[in-house]
Write a protein that holds these residues in place. Structure first.
Motif, PDB file in Angstrom:
ATOM      1  N   UNK A 162      33.154 -20.091   5.597  1.00 42.96           N
ATOM      2  CA  UNK A 162      32.114 -20.206   6.621  1.00 42.96           C
ATOM      3  C   UNK A 162      31.023 -21.130   6.101  1.00 42.96           C
ATOM      4  N   UNK A 163      30.661 -22.106   6.940  1.00 43.57           N
ATOM      5  CA  UNK A 163      29.498 -22.946   6.647  1.00 43.57           C
ATOM      6  C   UNK A 163      28.590 -22.938   7.864  1.00 43.57           C
ATOM      7  N   UNK A 164      27.311 -22.634   7.621  1.00 44.54           N
ATOM      8  CA  UNK A 164      26.349 -22.586   8.725  1.00 44.54           C
ATOM      9  C   UNK A 164      25.011 -23.147   8.258  1.00 44.54           C
ATOM     10  N   UNK A 165      24.377 -23.912   9.163  1.00 46.71           N
ATOM     11  CA  UNK A 165      23.013 -24.363   8.885  1.00 46.71           C
ATOM     12  C   UNK A 165      21.997 -23.278   9.221  1.00 46.71           C
ATOM     13  N   UNK A 166      22.452 -22.210   9.813  1.00 46.46           N
ATOM     14  CA  UNK A 166      21.580 -21.093  10.144  1.00 46.46           C
ATOM     15  C   UNK A 166      21.949 -19.871   9.328  1.00 46.46           C
ATOM     16  N   UNK A 167      22.079 -18.739  10.014  1.00 46.85           N
ATOM     17  CA  UNK A 167      22.384 -17.481   9.335  1.00 46.85           C
ATOM     18  C   UNK A 167      23.844 -17.096   9.521  1.00 46.85           C
ATOM     19  N   UNK A 168      24.331 -16.270   8.581  1.00 46.62           N
ATOM     20  CA  UNK A 168      25.673 -15.694   8.671  1.00 46.62           C
ATOM     21  C   UNK A 168      25.532 -14.183   8.533  1.00 46.62           C
ATOM     22  N   UNK A 169      26.164 -13.448   9.492  1.00 45.93           N
ATOM     23  CA  UNK A 169      26.172 -11.995   9.434  1.00 45.93           C
ATOM     24  C   UNK A 169      27.606 -11.501   9.478  1.00 45.93           C
ATOM     25  N   UNK A 170      27.952 -10.653   8.511  1.00 44.40           N
ATOM     26  CA  UNK A 170      29.233  -9.958   8.508  1.00 44.40           C
ATOM     27  C   UNK A 170      28.948  -8.475   8.668  1.00 44.40           C
ATOM     28  N   UNK A 171      29.489  -7.893   9.749  1.00 40.49           N
ATOM     29  CA  UNK A 171      29.135  -6.529  10.094  1.00 40.49           C
ATOM     30  C   UNK A 171      30.372  -5.671  10.308  1.00 40.49           C
TER      31      UNK A 171
END
Length: 634
Positions: A162-171
């Protein structure tokens, strides 16, 4: 409806299988048809879209929307605003807007979108590339997610990278099996492999092997392998990791580090936390380890040489201090912090507290915001610093600095006392510097000097030197073996003694009473000797009065002094310097030696009372050198 592949493109404004139960594409070896162009394509679940083995139609270019329902398969799906497929499979999807894969839908290769991408209900994709956000929900999966906005995996969803310029959430049981690279990362009941971000949080039993971030927080039974941070790392509520390298580290509530903690600045350990091996502080700017509660450090706490590192131990009123032995600390020292510390029969190093009471105990340094009491043979090896300090019953300290008062009872200060006021009773100090009062009583002793506004020595007390801004009193066999300097000095009592007295100022005065003694007195104004007192040499600026069996070896006067000596007092010699006039009220028999003007001026005069008998004047003339006697006018 049956479409035969007879051309390169097939153009139609709208295909709707609601009106055409089936749509089939058949081609031949010579067919060049490879695309379908339309505004809208809607394929319902009962529709049948098929190609024969020779068909070359693989792509659909829909200018507005694609809505697919059913088990259809095509190659590239491309739309302007939305691609939404349910329980379908595509090879590639491109959308100028958003993309939805629902109910076990698949994109075998790549989804490319300008806005948000959503996979739900066990849907999957090979790669997702979007300028918007990504959601993988309910056991959905993707090999690679590349998003410019936020990414969320929920409900046991998975991704490889995963690549994101914002946030990453794993729930909720979601997993990233390889790398996450984002601005912020949050895992809750989820797993990660390798995370790189500005801020990382693992909550509620989450896991990750490798974390690199500016700030990291693990909470609620979460765990990690290696953590590297340029800022703060927090392990809270039974979280753990293999090892930590960070600027600052904080462990609370039964959290633990299996191997080492390595920081640039500080470590905070409390609430039954554990470090399996070493705590290493590599910084030179105020490095510190703060420990509260039952903390276990399996190895050493190490500071760099010359870093002046501190291990600060916090306890409570019951003395529940961390059991950190000094042998565990390398190139640093242990200090203690507590609100109201009470030591009884114990030895500590440095102590920091609001107040402290030591009973038969020992410390190296003691710092308190309020009061300090040492009693029953207690000892502070170096410095006590507090508001008020009291030493009692054979206690001692090296140096004391108090904002207010210092009291010593049968105790000793090996070095210096600094305070507003100091009171010693049957005690000893090397030196006292008091901004207000210093009092010594009952055989007290200051080996060196006392500096204060007012000083009093009583009952056989003594000091070497005294310098007071205002007054000094020596009473009842007290003594000063060096110099006493003040505006006013009073010495009273048998065997009370000062070697040298200097009194200066407009109100300068020296009094010796009741058999007191001094070797040398220098007073800019008035000197009084009463009731058997004695002095060897007295320098006067204005007057001297001798009464009741007092004795002075030599009086030295300057200016225009007045000398009064009653019949029971005696003086050997009177020497007049830098003056041509002196007033005397005395009996010639009181002068055992002479009255001498150092100058030979003809103006030198000894003025006597106007009613002094002529016979007495004649006797006095014989004792006056370089001067004449005159009666004062009535």
């Amino acid at each position: 409806m049956q479409i035969i592949g007879i051309g390169n493109k097939l153009n139609k404004n709208k295909f709707n299988t609601n009106n055409n139960p089936s749509l089939s594409f058949k081609g031949s070896n010579s067919s060049k048809m490879n695309s379908l162009n339309s505004d809208t394509l809607t394929l319902n679940r009962k529709s049948n879209v098929s190609f024969n083995s020779k068909s070359l139609l693989e792509n659909m270019f829909i200018r507005d929307k694609i809505v697919r329902k059913g088990r259809h398969k095509l190659g590239l799906l491309e739309a302007k605003t939305l691609v939404s497929i349910t329980n379908c499979t595509a090879k590639n999807i491109s959308s100028g807007g958003s993309v939805e894969l629902l109910d076990k839908s698949k994109c075998k290769e790549e989804i490319n979108a300008k806005k948000e991408v959503k996979l739900d209900g066990k849907s999957s994709a090979g790669k997702i590339q979007t300028d918007g956000s990504v959601e993988l929900l309910n056991e959905s999966s993707c090999d690679l997610v590349n998003a410019k906005k936020d990414v969320k995996l929920d409900g046991k969803s998975t991704a490889d990278k995963i690549h994101s310029d914002g946030s990453v959430k794993l729930l909720n049981g979601s997993t990233c099996q390889d790398k996450i690279n984002a601005k912020t990362v949050l895992l809750s009941k989820s797993k990660g492999e390798d995370i790189k971000a500005s801020k990382v949080e693992l909550l509620n039993n989450s896991e990750c092997d490798d974390i690199k971030a500016n700030n990291v927080k693990l909470e609620g039974l979460s765990c990690a392998g290696s953590i590297q941070s340029s800022g703060l790392v927090e392990l809270l509520k039974r979280s753990n990791c293999e090892d930590i390298k960070a600027k600052e580290v904080k462990l609370t509530e039964k959290s633990f580090v299996i191997k080492n903690i390595e920081t640039d600045k500080s470590v905070i350990l409390f609430d039954n936390t554990t470090v399996g091996k070493n705590v290493i502080i590599k910084g030179l700017e105020s490095p510190e380890v703060s420990i509260t509660g039952n903390v276990n450090v399996g190895g050493k706490i190490k500071f760099l040489k010359n870093a002046n590192g501190k291990v600060r131990l916090y306890g409570n009123k019951s003395m529940d201090y961390p059991d950190i032995d000094e042998s565990k600390v390398t190139n640093g020292k242990i200090v203690y912090d507590v609100d109201d510390m009470k030591l009884d029969g114990k030895a500590k190093t440095d102590i920091h507290a609001k107040s402290a009471t030591l009973t038969n105990s020992k410390a190296k340094n003691l710092f308190a915001a309020k009061n300090v009491t040492l009693q029953d043979y207690s000892y502070v090896e170096s410095l006590i610093k507090a508001k008020n300090v009291k030493l009692d019953n054979s206690s001692k300290a090296k140096d004391i600095k108090a904002k207010e008062s210092v009291i010593l009872n049968n105790s000793r200060v090996l070095g210096k006392i600094e305070a507003k006021s100091a009171k010693l009773t049957n005690s000893k100090a090397e030196k006292i510097n008091a901004t207000k009062a210093a009092n010594l009583d009952n055989n007290s002793h200051v080996v060196n000097s006392i500096t204060a506004q007012k000083v009093k020595l009583d009952n056989n007390s003594k000091a070497k030197n005294i310098n007071a801004k205002e007054s000094v009193s020596l009473l009842n066999s007290s003594s000063v073996l060096g110099k006493v300097e003040a505006k006013t000095v009073k010495i009273d009592g048998k065997d009370t003694y000062a070697h040298k007295i200097v009194a200066k100022g407009d109100i300068a005065k020296v009094e010796l009473n009741n058999n007191a003694q001094a070797s040398e007195i220098k007073c800019e104004k008035d000197v009084y000797l009463r009731k058997g007192s004695k002095a060897d040499q007295v320098f006067i600026g204005r007057s001297i009065t001798l009464t009741d069996d007092t004795e002075v070896t030599e009086i030295i006067g300057e200016g225009e002094p007045t000398i009064k000596i009653n019949d029971k007092a005696t003086v050997c010699d009177i020497v007049l310097k830098n003056t041509s006039k002196v007033k005397v009220d005395l009996s010639p028999e009181s002068i055992k030696g002479i009255i001498q003007f150092e100058s030979t001026s003809s103006e030198n005069r000894v003025f006597v009372p106007h009613n002094m008998p002529k016979s007495q004047i004649e006797k006095l003339k014989a004792k006056v050198q370089n001067g004449k006697i005159e009666r004062l006018a009535e």
